[in-house]
Design a protein around this motif. Structure first.
Motif, short mmCIF file in Angstrom:
data_model
loop_
_atom_site.label_atom_id
_atom_site.label_comp_id
_atom_site.label_asym_id
_atom_site.label_seq_id
_atom_site.Cartn_x
_atom_site.Cartn_y
_atom_site.Cartn_z
N THR A 167 0.84 -1.19 0.00
CA THR A 167 0.00 0.00 0.00
C THR A 167 0.88 1.24 0.00
O THR A 167 2.04 1.21 0.42
N ASP A 168 0.27 2.35 -0.44
CA ASP A 168 1.00 3.61 -0.48
C ASP A 168 1.37 4.06 0.94
O ASP A 168 2.50 4.51 1.18
N ALA A 169 0.42 3.90 1.88
CA ALA A 169 0.68 4.34 3.26
C ALA A 169 1.85 3.56 3.87
O ALA A 169 2.73 4.15 4.52
N ASP A 170 1.89 2.25 3.67
CA ASP A 170 2.98 1.45 4.24
C ASP A 170 4.32 1.79 3.57
O ASP A 170 5.35 1.88 4.24
N GLN A 171 4.29 2.01 2.27
CA GLN A 171 5.53 2.35 1.56
C GLN A 171 6.08 3.70 2.03
O GLN A 171 7.28 3.86 2.25
N ARG A 172 5.19 4.68 2.23
CA ARG A 172 5.64 6.01 2.69
C ARG A 172 6.13 5.95 4.13
O ARG A 172 7.02 6.71 4.51
N ARG A 173 5.53 5.07 4.93
CA ARG A 173 6.00 4.91 6.31
C ARG A 173 7.43 4.36 6.32
O ARG A 173 8.28 4.79 7.09
N ARG A 174 7.70 3.42 5.46
CA ARG A 174 9.03 2.82 5.39
C ARG A 174 10.04 3.74 4.72
O ARG A 174 11.19 3.80 5.12
N PHE A 175 9.61 4.39 3.65
CA PHE A 175 10.51 5.24 2.86
C PHE A 175 9.82 6.57 2.59
O PHE A 175 9.15 6.72 1.55
N PRO A 176 9.95 7.53 3.47
CA PRO A 176 9.27 8.83 3.30
C PRO A 176 9.60 9.46 1.95
O PRO A 176 10.75 9.49 1.52
N GLY A 177 8.53 9.96 1.29
CA GLY A 177 8.70 10.59 -0.01
C GLY A 177 8.65 9.64 -1.19
O GLY A 177 8.55 10.07 -2.33
N ASP A 178 8.70 8.33 -0.96
CA ASP A 178 8.65 7.35 -2.05
C ASP A 178 7.21 7.26 -2.57
O ASP A 178 6.28 7.05 -1.81
N ARG A 179 7.04 7.39 -3.87
CA ARG A 179 5.70 7.36 -4.46
C ARG A 179 5.48 6.09 -5.29
O ARG A 179 4.58 6.04 -6.12
N GLY A 180 6.28 5.06 -5.05
CA GLY A 180 6.23 3.83 -5.85
C GLY A 180 4.91 3.09 -5.78
O GLY A 180 4.54 2.38 -6.71
N PHE A 181 4.15 3.22 -4.70
CA PHE A 181 2.89 2.51 -4.56
C PHE A 181 1.69 3.47 -4.59
O PHE A 181 0.60 3.11 -4.21
N GLU A 182 1.92 4.66 -5.05
CA GLU A 182 0.88 5.69 -5.01
C GLU A 182 -0.38 5.30 -5.77
O GLU A 182 -1.49 5.62 -5.37
N PHE A 183 -0.23 4.60 -6.87
CA PHE A 183 -1.39 4.28 -7.71
C PHE A 183 -1.83 2.82 -7.61
O PHE A 183 -2.62 2.36 -8.43
#
Length: 197
Positions: A167-183
């Motif tokens: 999920t986007d939320a989990d990805q951003r929690r792990r790597f702030p600013g990463d938009r890899g799972f945004e969509f």
């Protein structure tokens, strides 16, 4: 250097080569090493394996095909009531979720008068690894007891992320600013036409 150089050289020189199954259980308190022969076996890597002869069996060792991960079973027959009780009472703490490895060992049999005198060639080769799931106990009419352990291939966990969600939320929690799972959420059940002219 290729696989099994001693085995290949021995076979090419006209020697007879046999193979045996080895099974290593990594229980919580100790590692148990068994092989399908008689007596103790010391392999080239220095490990000692206890022979169970015809009292043990392994089935279901298969390659995972088409996304399936078949289960394997390990059976020990001819056990007494104390071993059966220990297997039942200690399973959760000692066995459940622990790793089991299936290996093969090649042997050169040099003495025709003593074909069971095994001489290991090369080190054992690992074929399969899995996690132990649950035991099954049987007690037949003749009084023979056996315990069977089921194990799932490590391949069965291939789609489970390591303590994470896609999920986007989990990805951003792990790597702030990463938009890899945004969509990712918008891609569920989406039909993509390709090529789009």
């Amino acid at each position: 250097m290729g696989l099994f150089p001693e085995t290949i050289a021995y076979a090419l020189s006209g020697g007879r080569v046999d193979v045996a199954w080895l099974v290593r259980f990594d229980f919580t308190s100790e590692t148990i090493r068994l092989w399908n022969g008689n007596g103790q076996l010391k392999t080239m890597d220095g490990a000692v394996w206890e022979g169970i002869g015809q009292l043990g069996g392994v089935s279901g060792i298969e390659q995972a095909v088409n996304g399936e991960a078949p289960q394997a079973t390990f059976t020990l027959a001819g056990i007494d009531a104390d071993v059966m009780r220990l297997a039942r009472d200690e399973f959760e703490a000692q066995v459940k979720g622990r790793l089991v490895y299936v290996l093969i060992q090649f042997f050169g049999v040099e003495d025709e008068d003593d074909p069971d005198n095994q001489r290991p060639l090369d080190s054992p080769y690992s074929l399969w690894c899995g996690r132990l799931l649950s035991p099954t106990f049987t007690f037949d009419a003749s009084g023979e007891r056996s315990v069977t352990l089921a194990a799932e291939s490590l391949f069965s966990l291939r789609s489970r992320p390591n303590y994470a969600m896609y999920t986007d939320a989990d990805q951003r929690r792990r790597f702030p600013g990463d938009r890899g799972f945004e969509f990712v959420g918008s891609l569920v059940n989406k039909v993509v036409t390709w090529p789009d002219y």
